[in-house]
Write a protein that holds these residues in place. Sequence first.
Motif, short mmCIF file in Angstrom:
data_model
loop_
_atom_site.label_atom_id
_atom_site.label_comp_id
_atom_site.label_asym_id
_atom_site.label_seq_id
_atom_site.Cartn_x
_atom_site.Cartn_y
_atom_site.Cartn_z
N LEU A 113 -6.65 6.74 -2.22
CA LEU A 113 -5.77 6.96 -3.36
C LEU A 113 -4.64 5.93 -3.39
O LEU A 113 -4.29 5.41 -4.46
CB LEU A 113 -5.19 8.38 -3.29
N LEU A 114 -4.09 5.57 -2.23
CA LEU A 114 -3.02 4.58 -2.17
C LEU A 114 -3.53 3.18 -2.51
O LEU A 114 -2.84 2.39 -3.15
CB LEU A 114 -2.37 4.59 -0.78
N LEU A 115 -4.74 2.87 -2.08
CA LEU A 115 -5.32 1.56 -2.36
C LEU A 115 -6.03 1.50 -3.70
O LEU A 115 -6.58 0.45 -4.05
CB LEU A 115 -6.32 1.18 -1.25
N CYS A 116 -6.00 2.61 -4.43
CA CYS A 116 -6.71 2.67 -5.71
C CYS A 116 -6.29 1.56 -6.67
O CYS A 116 -7.16 0.92 -7.28
CB CYS A 116 -6.52 4.05 -6.34
N PRO A 117 -4.99 1.27 -6.88
CA PRO A 117 -4.62 0.20 -7.84
C PRO A 117 -5.20 -1.16 -7.47
O PRO A 117 -5.73 -1.87 -8.34
CB PRO A 117 -3.09 0.20 -7.78
N VAL A 118 -5.13 -1.51 -6.18
CA VAL A 118 -5.65 -2.81 -5.76
C VAL A 118 -7.16 -2.87 -5.93
O VAL A 118 -7.71 -3.85 -6.46
CB VAL A 118 -5.25 -3.08 -4.29
N ILE A 119 -7.86 -1.82 -5.49
CA ILE A 119 -9.33 -1.81 -5.59
C ILE A 119 -9.76 -1.80 -7.05
O ILE A 119 -10.72 -2.48 -7.43
CB ILE A 119 -9.90 -0.60 -4.83
N LEU A 120 -9.03 -1.05 -7.87
CA LEU A 120 -9.37 -0.98 -9.29
C LEU A 120 -9.21 -2.33 -9.97
O LEU A 120 -10.08 -2.76 -10.74
CB LEU A 120 -8.51 0.07 -9.98
N VAL A 121 -8.11 -3.01 -9.68
CA VAL A 121 -7.90 -4.35 -10.26
C VAL A 121 -9.00 -5.30 -9.80
O VAL A 121 -9.52 -6.09 -10.60
CB VAL A 121 -6.51 -4.89 -9.85
N TRP A 122 -9.35 -5.22 -8.53
CA TRP A 122 -10.42 -6.10 -8.02
C TRP A 122 -11.75 -5.79 -8.72
O TRP A 122 -12.49 -6.71 -9.09
CB TRP A 122 -10.55 -5.93 -6.51
#
Length: 810
Positions: free
Chosen positions: A296-305
């Motif tokens: 959940l915390l890494l969601c923004p980075v993974i989503l952008v990637w």
Amino acid sequence: MAHFDTEYQRLEASYSDSPPGEENLLMHVPEGAKSQWHHIENLDLFFQRISFFKWFRKNGFTCMLLGEIFELVQLLFVVGFTVFLANCVDYDILFANKFVNHTDSSKVTLPDAFLPVDVCSARIRDNAFVIFVLIISGVFWLHRLVKFIYNVCCYWEIRSFYINALKMTMSELPYATWQEVQARIVEIQKEHQICIHKKELTELDIYHRILRFKNYMVAMVNKSLLPVRFRPPVLGECVFFTRGLKYNFELIFFWGPGSLFENEWSLKPEYKRGGNRLELADRLASRILWIGIANLLLCPVILVWQILYAFFSYTEVIKREPGSLGARCWSLYGRCYLRHFNELDHELMSRLSKGYKAASKYMNCFLSPLLTVVAKNVAFFAGSLLAVLIALTIYDEDVLAVEHVLSSITLLGVCITVCRSFIPDKNMVFCPEQLLRVILAHIHYMPDHWQGNAHRYETRDQFSQLFQYKAVFILEELISPVVTPIILIFSLRRKSLEIIDFFRNFTVEVVGVGDTCSFAQMDIRQHGHPAWMSEGKTEASIYQQAEDGKTELSLMHFAITNPQWQPPQETTHFISQLKERVHREATGIKLIFTLVSSAGINDGASALRSLSPQRNGRTDARTVSSGSSAWEGQLTSLVLSEYASTEMSIHALYMHELHKQQSRGELSRHTWHRQDSDESSDSVPDEVRSEPNPHSRHFPRSHTFPTTVASPSAIPTSASAYSFGAGGKAVRSARVPMGGWAEDGQAAPRHHDPLPEESSEDDMPPHIHKVNAVRCVVGMAKLICARVLKINLHFCPPILTLGYITKPAV
């Protein structure tokens, strides 16, 4: 977490995959006799690399090296180019919203829209999110770089192993089958002792090491243990299984920190005991929670990637081929559900690829007439506008300088291409039932309620979960970073106790191999299903039975793919009995050799014997593909591969027909979809329904098969046939119940089925009727004659049409 009991039971291992007397064998080799390959520490990883190198070496070691390098370059390019576009471009100049003061009268160029280096770097430094993304990307790239260097060294070692130990040159490797490579590995075990815990390796040992964790995943999907099926309020029942979710499952169960395995071949001892199962379930639930929070915390980075990678990967493809998003592919869930136990990746993909054409045609049977009408009219209007714009552009190219004209031409072209994908060929006629039989011949698994209901949209929707649109696959991968933590926290965590029980109950220790999934042993007695030809041979309870005939079909697939494998006595009896029943009913096979003799091919039998995968009970691993030329070795490998694939398709169709006979008389609830079906007996004759079966009391009641069983003596199928009279003239034969035949002019039974319509010229003969499924053996013999003996049998259907077999004239 609420504690609850499950009905899984401890499965004690009563068998071993090693020869008698070798249970505690530890080989001692003198120092002078040890080779470079003596006692390989991690055989799982070593065999995985051998398999990977074999199937990617076809393009050359240089191609493998360049592929790894370009993956590193792609990562740098995606991150760097994205940061550049976000911080170093003046879009007002690019969109002509701001004028550039030039000393001369030159036009605005692309470099004019680039910001100066100092301004660009200042904007990057002031953006904390960009700095965070760059740091994460840099760490990930360094990890990939170290892994790349390590992989190159490892694959160079594997290359040396092929050359020095297996005595295979790099020029021979692309033409060798995996079975030949595996046979050489079994042979060199005696010389090099790559595994010191067993005197001899078996084919099953190698498969267990390569597919140890994948067999667990297949078993958990088969037992509906993983939370991948959901019922959203609007969408209805759907399957969500993405690469990100699969990665998290493997991280939690197999190799991540705090996983259930202490190394790649051994389950932690505490998970093998049932006394502390509740404590272990709490610990696993807590670990799943923390991993879900990390996602959940890494969601923004993974989503952008994910968005950036999809944009850079598919934009050009969509522009060049807009209809590519309407193409279909086997879903990740479908590949896991349809996978046999102990089936390598290349074997699975080869099998599914053979069924791709028929699966695409089946899905195209359900194009909506209303949607077709709308698509035709939209395509007409869009085509009219596009024609006018193209004509104006030809008349005066300055039209392209008008704002949005070029964009309109591009969008209209895309719209027309998309609309055409919804317009079927007016000359194409589909038969869903026949197509589904062709698909079954290759994918080998099918829920019971699909048979006889191929024309229903419910069947189509469920099959689309296995064979999805490429656009749906991309969309699921894009939203995976958001959905994955929700599934982990709210769905998987609730199943922690069931997961603990599953690994304890279905893990066995095999000497020289380590801990493996007991389902992967393919033991009929331990995991057989009575409704899949295992009646009287299995001692498994309902919860120990593999669903959908997974044990039986996997066993037949492995035995056919690896003819030198020596299974246990009970398993050997099951395999030989099934093959004997198939060959006993395939009486038409003798007619093929009669045709061969009449054609003057007296050496046909010897030619087929020369291609046999067996040679005095053993395979000569060093000479099986060493023909006078590489072409001969490639031809031999191709024929043997086609032979094994066809034989497995025959047995899969036969086993499904027997299961269909045993499943008649009562509605069956199938674990694959977890719901009652009210359509599974639509095509059951009344006489079958009215007569109770006296053998039904011998079956334990299960939610996966009914309690009444019909006699398997006669096997009706959806296959097709037509006969040939004198001179090769086709003679139509009327269909009679239970696979019988009636020539024209004879009285046919009153029970008539509608004649299936032709799907395409290359897939179906002109006259289609139903025959016994075991007549597919005739097609197998025809294939061998046509491929090997170069006989032009005009009545031979293509191999893709398994299930559409001709009935030769007697």
